[in-house]
Design a protein around this motif. Structure first.
Motif, short mmCIF file in Angstrom:
data_model
loop_
_atom_site.label_atom_id
_atom_site.label_comp_id
_atom_site.label_asym_id
_atom_site.label_seq_id
_atom_site.Cartn_x
_atom_site.Cartn_y
_atom_site.Cartn_z
N ILE A 242 -1.16 -2.66 -50.59
CA ILE A 242 0.22 -2.71 -50.10
C ILE A 242 1.05 -1.60 -50.74
N PHE A 243 0.86 -1.43 -52.06
CA PHE A 243 1.63 -0.43 -52.79
C PHE A 243 1.34 0.98 -52.28
N PHE A 244 0.07 1.35 -52.23
CA PHE A 244 -0.28 2.72 -51.89
C PHE A 244 -0.07 3.03 -50.40
N PHE A 267 16.14 13.61 -34.19
CA PHE A 267 15.21 12.66 -33.59
C PHE A 267 15.65 12.38 -32.16
N PRO A 268 14.72 11.96 -31.32
CA PRO A 268 15.09 11.57 -29.95
C PRO A 268 16.19 10.51 -29.98
N THR A 269 17.03 10.52 -28.98
CA THR A 269 18.17 9.61 -28.92
C THR A 269 17.76 8.15 -29.10
N TYR A 270 16.64 7.79 -28.48
CA TYR A 270 16.24 6.39 -28.52
C TYR A 270 15.14 6.11 -29.55
N PHE A 271 15.14 6.89 -30.61
CA PHE A 271 14.16 6.64 -31.68
C PHE A 271 14.78 7.03 -33.01
N ARG A 272 15.18 6.00 -33.79
CA ARG A 272 15.82 6.22 -35.10
C ARG A 272 15.03 5.46 -36.16
N PRO A 273 14.11 6.15 -36.87
CA PRO A 273 13.18 5.46 -37.78
C PRO A 273 13.70 5.24 -39.21
N GLY A 274 15.01 5.31 -39.39
CA GLY A 274 15.55 5.17 -40.74
C GLY A 274 15.14 3.89 -41.45
N TYR A 275 15.14 2.79 -40.71
CA TYR A 275 14.79 1.51 -41.34
C TYR A 275 13.31 1.42 -41.70
N TRP A 276 12.47 2.20 -41.04
CA TRP A 276 11.07 2.26 -41.48
C TRP A 276 10.98 2.78 -42.90
N LEU A 277 11.78 3.79 -43.21
CA LEU A 277 11.80 4.34 -44.58
C LEU A 277 12.32 3.30 -45.56
N VAL A 278 13.37 2.59 -45.17
CA VAL A 278 13.92 1.53 -46.03
C VAL A 278 12.86 0.47 -46.33
N LEU A 279 12.17 0.00 -45.30
CA LEU A 279 11.21 -1.09 -45.47
C LEU A 279 9.98 -0.65 -46.25
N SER A 280 9.48 0.55 -45.99
CA SER A 280 8.30 1.02 -46.73
C SER A 280 8.63 1.22 -48.20
N THR A 281 9.82 1.76 -48.48
CA THR A 281 10.24 1.93 -49.88
C THR A 281 10.40 0.59 -50.57
N MET A 282 11.06 -0.35 -49.87
CA MET A 282 11.27 -1.68 -50.44
C MET A 282 9.95 -2.37 -50.75
N LEU A 283 9.00 -2.33 -49.82
CA LEU A 283 7.70 -2.98 -50.03
C LEU A 283 6.91 -2.29 -51.14
N CYS A 284 7.05 -0.98 -51.25
CA CYS A 284 6.40 -0.24 -52.32
C CYS A 284 6.93 -0.68 -53.68
N ILE A 285 8.24 -0.76 -53.81
CA ILE A 285 8.87 -1.17 -55.07
C ILE A 285 8.54 -2.62 -55.39
N ALA A 286 8.66 -3.50 -54.40
CA ALA A 286 8.40 -4.93 -54.64
C ALA A 286 6.95 -5.17 -55.05
N SER A 287 6.00 -4.51 -54.39
CA SER A 287 4.59 -4.67 -54.76
C SER A 287 4.33 -4.06 -56.13
N GLY A 288 5.04 -2.98 -56.46
CA GLY A 288 4.91 -2.39 -57.79
C GLY A 288 5.37 -3.34 -58.88
N ILE A 289 6.48 -4.04 -58.63
CA ILE A 289 6.97 -5.05 -59.59
C ILE A 289 5.95 -6.17 -59.74
N CYS A 290 5.36 -6.60 -58.63
CA CYS A 290 4.33 -7.65 -58.67
C CYS A 290 3.12 -7.19 -59.48
N MET A 291 2.75 -5.93 -59.34
CA MET A 291 1.60 -5.41 -60.09
C MET A 291 1.90 -5.36 -61.58
N LEU A 292 3.12 -4.96 -61.95
CA LEU A 292 3.51 -4.96 -63.36
C LEU A 292 3.50 -6.38 -63.92
N TYR A 293 4.00 -7.31 -63.14
CA TYR A 293 4.02 -8.71 -63.56
C TYR A 293 2.60 -9.23 -63.72
#
Length: 404
Positions: A242-244, A267-293
């Motif tokens: 999940i992290f990698f 980006f095309p008018t009907y394609f705005r992937p900003g939240y994909w970056l938010v979610l991937s970053t969030m899951l990366c950080i959250a899984s990293g915290i879980c790994m440290l724990y």
């Protein structure tokens, strides 16, 4: 069967979930306090010095939107636990949870009167939507969550084309008069109007953000269905994956965004992937915290985060009350007069103080005051607020272990 349902016992709470709540709470206070810098400033204003820009980048990369998406996952996880707990006691989980969300709506209204960026109303609304899925299998819930995440860029793109003019409470002088007023009711009016125009009838928030939140809540629901957080020790390989995977997605998306900016592309008018970056970053950080724990790292810090996370609702509302008293016309009247770094540092300082206050409070009491109120109203019965002598002795031993 014992059909008397009650809250999850403290000994049965999952530590990592409270730790993640604590981490998310740091991002929430940071984002909320930073927003005060921009109340009254034109959209797009950039008044940051070099130090402030560094702090702004830290906030943008690690916390902006990552905190409320993580809290949404944890809300979905908590929803699933409550539903299971009530159903196991032979009670109607739909009636119970609907009543609990109604109470949360009331708390949300009160919080919206002191902060125009309230998120409790969204959780109360989407909590009711979650009831539609409570009998679904884990696989079905995961599929729906993935589907929603997949279509987010398309939804965001379409919503951006909707022409729906609403007053800009953040910068309109007419509304700012309310914010600068020393009258409590003017401040309440300013925040409630800001909540209404800035969130409830704003398509970008009312549609896109709610779909993002629902997708995250379903992901949390799925995590509970497979008992994810209680099986971290046996899921080390899955956590690494999940992290990698999310780290890779994050880096690819950042590269794409940097390239589009460097070459003045869009980006095309009907394609705005900003939240994909938010979610991937969030899951990366959250899984990293879980790994440290999982590897017993930062245990002292995590112990404090856990205590703060157990009082998430109280700490969140206290943060907003303090901000109102510091920045608005009924308090110190700091408004947007301070440099950006001040709002960032103040947020971190408030959070650190709350870590120690949470530790002290929970050494004396079973719940945070607002958590306790929400529980007794939800279950319609009183629960012990103060700890008994035996519990206090046990907590003293736990405190010693934390210090060690």
């Amino acid at each position: 069967m014992n059909n008397t349902y009650k809250p999850i016992e403290d000994t049965k709470r999952t530590a990592i979930v409270d730790i993640l709540r604590g981490w998310a709470l740091l991002g929430v206070v940071m984002g909320n306090y930073v927003d005060y810098k921009f109340i009254g400033l034109p959209i797009g204003s950039n008044t940051k010095d070099a130090f402030s820009q560094v702090l702004s980048d830290i906030h943008e990369i690690l916390f902006a939107a990552k905190s409320w998406t993580l809290l949404s996952i944890l809300f979905g996880y908590g929803f699933a636990i409550l539903i299971q707990n009530v159903a196991e006691k032979g009670k109607n989980p739909v009636g119970f949870f609907a009543w609990r969300m109604l109470i949360l709506f009331v708390l949300a209204f009160l919080n919206s009167a002191i902060w125009l960026g309230d998120i409790l109303k969204d959780y109360a609304f989407l909590g009711l939507i979650l009831l539609l899925f409570y009998k679904c299998s884990a696989k079905t819930i995961l599929k729906i969550s993935i589907l929603l995440i997949t279509i987010i860029p398309i939804v965001a793109g379409y919503v951006n084309t909707i022409k729906y003019a609403v007053p800009d409470v953040f910068s309109d002088p007419k509304y700012l008069l309310l914010y600068h007023s020393s009258n409590w009711f003017d401040i309440f009016k300013f925040n409630l109007l800001g909540t209404y125009y800035g969130q409830m009838v704003s398509p970008g928030y009312a549609i896109t953000c709610h779909i993002v939140m629902l997708a995250c809540m379903l992901l949390g629901f799925y995590a509970q269905k497979i008992n994810f957080f209680n099986r971290l020790s046996e899921m080390k390989k899955a956590l690494k994956k999940i992290f990698f995977i999310n780290l890779s997605i994050t880096l690819v998306l950042i590269s794409i965004f940097k390239t589009t900016m460097a070459y003045d592309l869009t980006f095309p008018t009907y394609f705005r992937p900003g939240y994909w970056l938010v979610l991937s970053t969030m899951l990366c950080i959250a899984s990293g915290i879980c790994m440290l724990y999982n590897h017993d790292k930062l245990q002292t810090i995590f112990a404090y985060f856990r205590l703060s996370g157990k009082m998430t609702l109280t700490n969140y509302i206290v943060q907003n009350v303090l901000a109102t008293l510091i920045f608005s016309g009924i308090g110190l009247k700091l408004y947007n007069t301070m440099p950006f770094w001040f709002y960032f540092v103040l947020a971190v300082s408030v959070f650190i103080i709350q870590l120690f206050v949470s530790k002290w409070w929970l050494s004396k009491f079973n719940y945070g005051p607002i958590e306790w109120l929400w529980r007794i109203l939800s279950y319609r019965k009183l629960f012990p607020f103060r700890k008994t002598k035996s519990e206090l002795i046990s907590k003293e031993a736990e405190a010693v272990a934390i210090e060690v």
